[in-house]
Structure formats: structure tokens, C-alpha cells
Design a protein around this motif. Sequence first.
Motif, mmCIF file in Angstrom:
data_model
loop_
_atom_site.group_PDB
_atom_site.id
_atom_site.type_symbol
_atom_site.label_atom_id
_atom_site.label_comp_id
_atom_site.label_asym_id
_atom_site.label_seq_id
_atom_site.Cartn_x
_atom_site.Cartn_y
_atom_site.Cartn_z
ATOM 1 N N TRP A 37 7.632 75.970 45.280
ATOM 2 C CA TRP A 37 9.020 75.917 44.804
ATOM 3 C C TRP A 37 9.682 77.290 44.790
ATOM 4 O O TRP A 37 10.639 77.528 44.065
ATOM 5 N N LYS A 65 13.566 70.216 48.071
ATOM 6 C CA LYS A 65 15.017 70.133 47.932
ATOM 7 C C LYS A 65 15.634 71.327 48.635
ATOM 8 O O LYS A 65 14.990 72.364 48.815
ATOM 9 N N LYS A 71 23.359 75.155 44.514
ATOM 10 C CA LYS A 71 23.316 73.755 44.060
ATOM 11 C C LYS A 71 22.156 73.020 44.742
ATOM 12 O O LYS A 71 22.037 73.046 45.963
ATOM 13 N N TRP A 72 21.323 72.364 43.952
ATOM 14 C CA TRP A 72 20.165 71.640 44.473
ATOM 15 C C TRP A 72 20.629 70.335 45.116
ATOM 16 O O TRP A 72 21.363 69.562 44.492
ATOM 17 N N ASN A 74 19.395 66.939 47.877
ATOM 18 C CA ASN A 74 18.345 66.218 48.582
ATOM 19 C C ASN A 74 18.665 66.096 50.062
ATOM 20 O O ASN A 74 19.824 66.190 50.466
ATOM 21 N N ASN A 84 11.235 63.276 39.507
ATOM 22 C CA ASN A 84 10.621 64.465 38.943
ATOM 23 C C ASN A 84 11.078 64.577 37.493
ATOM 24 O O ASN A 84 12.260 64.814 37.231
ATOM 25 N N ASP A 85 10.154 64.374 36.542
ATOM 26 C CA ASP A 85 10.505 64.432 35.120
ATOM 27 C C ASP A 85 10.983 65.813 34.697
ATOM 28 O O ASP A 85 11.862 65.944 33.852
ATOM 29 N N PHE A 86 10.407 66.867 35.285
ATOM 30 C CA PHE A 86 10.779 68.234 34.916
ATOM 31 C C PHE A 86 12.258 68.492 35.191
ATOM 32 O O PHE A 86 12.962 69.065 34.373
ATOM 33 N N ALA A 87 12.726 68.048 36.353
ATOM 34 C CA ALA A 87 14.134 68.273 36.733
ATOM 35 C C ALA A 87 15.034 67.108 36.335
ATOM 36 O O ALA A 87 16.247 67.215 36.433
ATOM 37 N N ALA A 89 15.467 64.409 37.921
ATOM 38 C CA ALA A 89 16.170 64.038 39.159
ATOM 39 C C ALA A 89 15.140 63.704 40.223
ATOM 40 O O ALA A 89 13.946 63.980 40.063
ATOM 41 N N ASN A 91 13.424 64.132 43.946
ATOM 42 C CA ASN A 91 13.182 65.106 45.001
ATOM 43 C C ASN A 91 13.072 64.362 46.327
ATOM 44 O O ASN A 91 12.649 63.203 46.357
#
Length: 96
Positions: A37, A65, A71-72, A74, A84-87, A89, A91
Motif C-alpha cells: 500500500w 486502488k 482521491k482514492w 477503484n 475493506n473494513d479498515f477503509a 470501502a 478495493n
Amino acid sequence: MPITKQYLKSKPECKITFCVPAKDASKVEVAGDFNDWNSEALKKYKNGNFKAQLNLPVDHKYEFKYIIDGKWENEVEADGYQWNDFAAAENSVLEV
């Protein structure tokens, strides 16, 4: 945002070409579990596309991503998507 895959005959790797059409963007990067990442810049071409190539081991799924001007985003033509629980959102998923 097409991705092309070229499987290498000489070793169990696939050459992945990321191509992002973003004429108005000043910077496009790709980040995923294939590079821990840590974002990697894509090169901007005169036609407005940004491109980068990576060789990745085959028989794996990779989450990634794009980062377009901070800006992230897809990949719309990804092989799939993974929550993805961390984000909090999804991936993009790349299968090679």
C-alpha cells in the motif's frame, strides 16, 4: 481504466499494465497489497493517460486502488471488488 495482463513464459509472473485516462489530473498513483500500500506514481503521457507496469507472481489475488490527485478510486474494469473494513470501502481486485 483498463488493465492489461501479459503472462511471461520464462517465469511464473504476469506483466500488469495499469492505464488510467485522466487528462485533467496532475498525479495518478497505484497502491495495493502488491506494494504494501505504498503508492507508486504512474507516468503521464501526452494523450492524457497515466501508465505503469509491474511484474506480479501468478496464482494470486491482489487488492489495489488508484490515487488520482489525492482521491482514492477503484478500477472500473477490475476482476472484482473486496470490502475493506479498515477503509470502510471496497478495493479493486486483480487476479493473476
